[in-house]
Design a protein around this motif. Structure first.
Motif, mmCIF file in Angstrom:
data_model
loop_
_atom_site.group_PDB
_atom_site.id
_atom_site.type_symbol
_atom_site.label_atom_id
_atom_site.label_comp_id
_atom_site.label_asym_id
_atom_site.label_seq_id
_atom_site.Cartn_x
_atom_site.Cartn_y
_atom_site.Cartn_z
ATOM 1 N N HIS A 199 48.465 33.817 37.970
ATOM 2 C CA HIS A 199 47.838 35.010 38.521
ATOM 3 C C HIS A 199 47.904 34.890 40.045
ATOM 4 C CE1 HIS A 199 46.087 37.957 35.918
ATOM 5 N NE2 HIS A 199 45.449 37.073 35.159
ATOM 6 N N GLU A 200 48.433 35.907 40.702
ATOM 7 C CA GLU A 200 48.436 35.870 42.161
ATOM 8 C C GLU A 200 47.012 35.814 42.705
ATOM 9 O OE1 GLU A 200 51.229 38.238 44.920
ATOM 10 O OE2 GLU A 200 49.335 39.350 44.960
ATOM 11 N N SER A 231 45.464 32.369 43.018
ATOM 12 C CA SER A 231 46.424 31.372 42.525
ATOM 13 C C SER A 231 45.919 30.669 41.260
ATOM 14 C CB SER A 231 46.742 30.338 43.617
ATOM 15 O OG SER A 231 47.283 30.954 44.759
ATOM 16 N N MET A 245 55.138 36.399 46.401
ATOM 17 C CA MET A 245 53.750 36.178 46.042
ATOM 18 C C MET A 245 52.927 35.873 47.284
ATOM 19 S SD MET A 245 52.147 33.411 43.361
ATOM 20 C CE MET A 245 53.385 33.816 42.144
ATOM 21 N N VAL A 293 51.410 28.219 47.140
ATOM 22 C CA VAL A 293 52.257 29.391 46.970
ATOM 23 C C VAL A 293 53.720 29.042 47.181
ATOM 24 C CG1 VAL A 293 52.823 31.660 47.931
ATOM 25 C CG2 VAL A 293 50.443 31.042 47.531
ATOM 26 N N THR A 346 51.729 43.738 36.030
ATOM 27 C CA THR A 346 50.502 44.149 36.699
ATOM 28 C C THR A 346 49.740 45.170 35.865
ATOM 29 O OG1 THR A 346 49.630 44.848 38.863
ATOM 30 C CG2 THR A 346 51.510 46.081 37.990
ATOM 31 N N GLU A 405 49.399 34.785 49.546
ATOM 32 C CA GLU A 405 48.312 33.811 49.520
ATOM 33 C C GLU A 405 46.996 34.569 49.417
ATOM 34 O OE1 GLU A 405 46.505 30.204 52.325
ATOM 35 O OE2 GLU A 405 48.093 31.516 53.058
ATOM 36 N N ASP A 406 46.224 34.313 48.375
ATOM 37 C CA ASP A 406 44.968 35.031 48.126
ATOM 38 C C ASP A 406 43.880 33.994 47.917
ATOM 39 O OD1 ASP A 406 42.968 36.769 47.433
ATOM 40 O OD2 ASP A 406 44.214 37.979 46.092
ATOM 41 N N GLN A 412 46.501 42.599 40.858
ATOM 42 C CA GLN A 412 47.390 41.553 41.334
ATOM 43 C C GLN A 412 48.357 41.133 40.225
ATOM 44 O OE1 GLN A 412 44.118 41.550 41.589
ATOM 45 N NE2 GLN A 412 43.579 41.430 43.766
ATOM 46 N N GLN A 453 58.164 43.004 42.353
ATOM 47 C CA GLN A 453 57.271 42.763 43.474
ATOM 48 C C GLN A 453 57.986 42.011 44.599
ATOM 49 O OE1 GLN A 453 54.151 39.979 42.625
ATOM 50 N NE2 GLN A 453 55.569 38.281 42.455
ATOM 51 N N ASN A 507 52.794 36.216 37.016
ATOM 52 C CA ASN A 507 54.159 35.702 36.941
ATOM 53 C C ASN A 507 54.291 34.668 35.828
ATOM 54 O OD1 ASN A 507 55.762 36.627 39.601
ATOM 55 N ND2 ASN A 507 53.633 36.241 40.157
#
Length: 284
Positions: A151-152, A155, A256, A7, A44, A258-259, A136, A253, A139
């Motif tokens: 894609h958030e 990642s 970003m 990230v 989004t 961390e997912d 989500q 937004q 970007n």
């Protein structure tokens, strides 16, 4: 490398990519669309069923949609949500594809939970990447030689190499090989070499490794909406090329996040999952 490090790297790329794009666009007389003018601009979901392609207009063959006898109702629609049951009368589908999808339909109708890539932490493939998530942000990092689409959610990252031909030999992979170029105010992305482990959509439509996908990204509604028009051609799985479309809405937004998702979680909260992909041998 940790997800946190990834990230952080992406955040740095967003900053440097914005600067590079500005210089490049100025050199090209600002003809190139800027999908990420700053580090806070992203795209989004714009509707509850944002993990499906838009309803097809009827102009030519289109993507698989829900069976009219079992309409799909997404979360957030205000009604009791349902699982997807594919409409197998779509003329694009080869007989073997219909047979495979019928088995999945029957399993879901029998009470099993259908496989969806994001819910199993799997990469989406293409064009599944365009409908991977429900909320989500997505970007775009644009440089003179490459566009990186992030894609958030988990990642997920795609690399689009600009103004170059495809490689002579492409080994199939999750996101294949994407090359692109700008045509006026559109980014055109051409992708081949996609692994058969992915599905085309969340109706679990399969494909072969010969599938060829072309995406055209364009901002509309005064830059408030990003639309992608998709053409899919795979003579091994489909009777004819077909088209689909998807849209996102612009947002401003924060950083970003961390997912993280655990790919090997096999419990699924006690649900009986259908079908759960697996490999008989490692791919390395």
């Amino acid at each position: 490398m940790s997800k946190f490090a990834l990230v952080s790297i992406v955040a740095g790329l967003l900053c440097s990519g914005t600067a590079l794009w500005s210089a490049f666009a100025a050199e090209e007389n600002a003809a190139i669309p800027n999908f990420g003018p700053d580090t806070m601009t992203a795209w989004t979901a714009d509707r509850p069923a944002s993990d499906d392609f838009l309803p097809h207009s009827g102009n030519g063959p289109g993507p698989v949609e829900s069976d009219p006898a079992h309409p799909y109702v997404p979360n957030g629609d205000g009604r009791q949500s349902t699982y997807r049951i594919a409409d197998l009368t779509n003329p694009i589908l080869k007989p073997w594809v219909v047979d495979q999808m019928r088995k999945t339909n029957e399993q879901v109708l029998a009470g099993k939970v259908p496989f969806i890539a994001r819910e199993r932490c799997w990469p989406a493939g293409v064009p599944g990447f365009d409908i991977y998530n429900r909320g989500q942000p997505v970007n775009f990092i644009q440089t003179p030689k490459m566009v990186v689409i992030v894609h958030e959610l988990y990642s997920q990252v795609r690399h689009v190499y600009l103004n170059v031909p495809h490689s002579a030999h492409v080994t199939p992979s999750w996101y294949g090989e994407s090359v692109g170029h700008y045509e006026g105010d559109e980014l055109v992305v051409d992708t081949i070499g996609l692994s058969e482990r992915t599905f085309v959509d969340n109706y679990r439509t399969p494909h072969t490794d010969k599938m060829h996908v072309v995406e055209r990204f364009k901002m509309i509604d005064g830059g408030k909406t990003l639309r992608v028009t998709i053409t899919v051609d795979d003579p091994g799985a489909f009777n004819m090329p077909w088209t689909a479309a998807h849209t996102w809405r612009r947002i401003h937004q924060g950083t970003m996040i961390e997912d993280v998702c655990e790919e090997n979680n096999g419990f699924f909260f006690g649900y009986d999952v259908a079908p759960l992909p697996h490999a008989d041998k490692p791919d390395f």
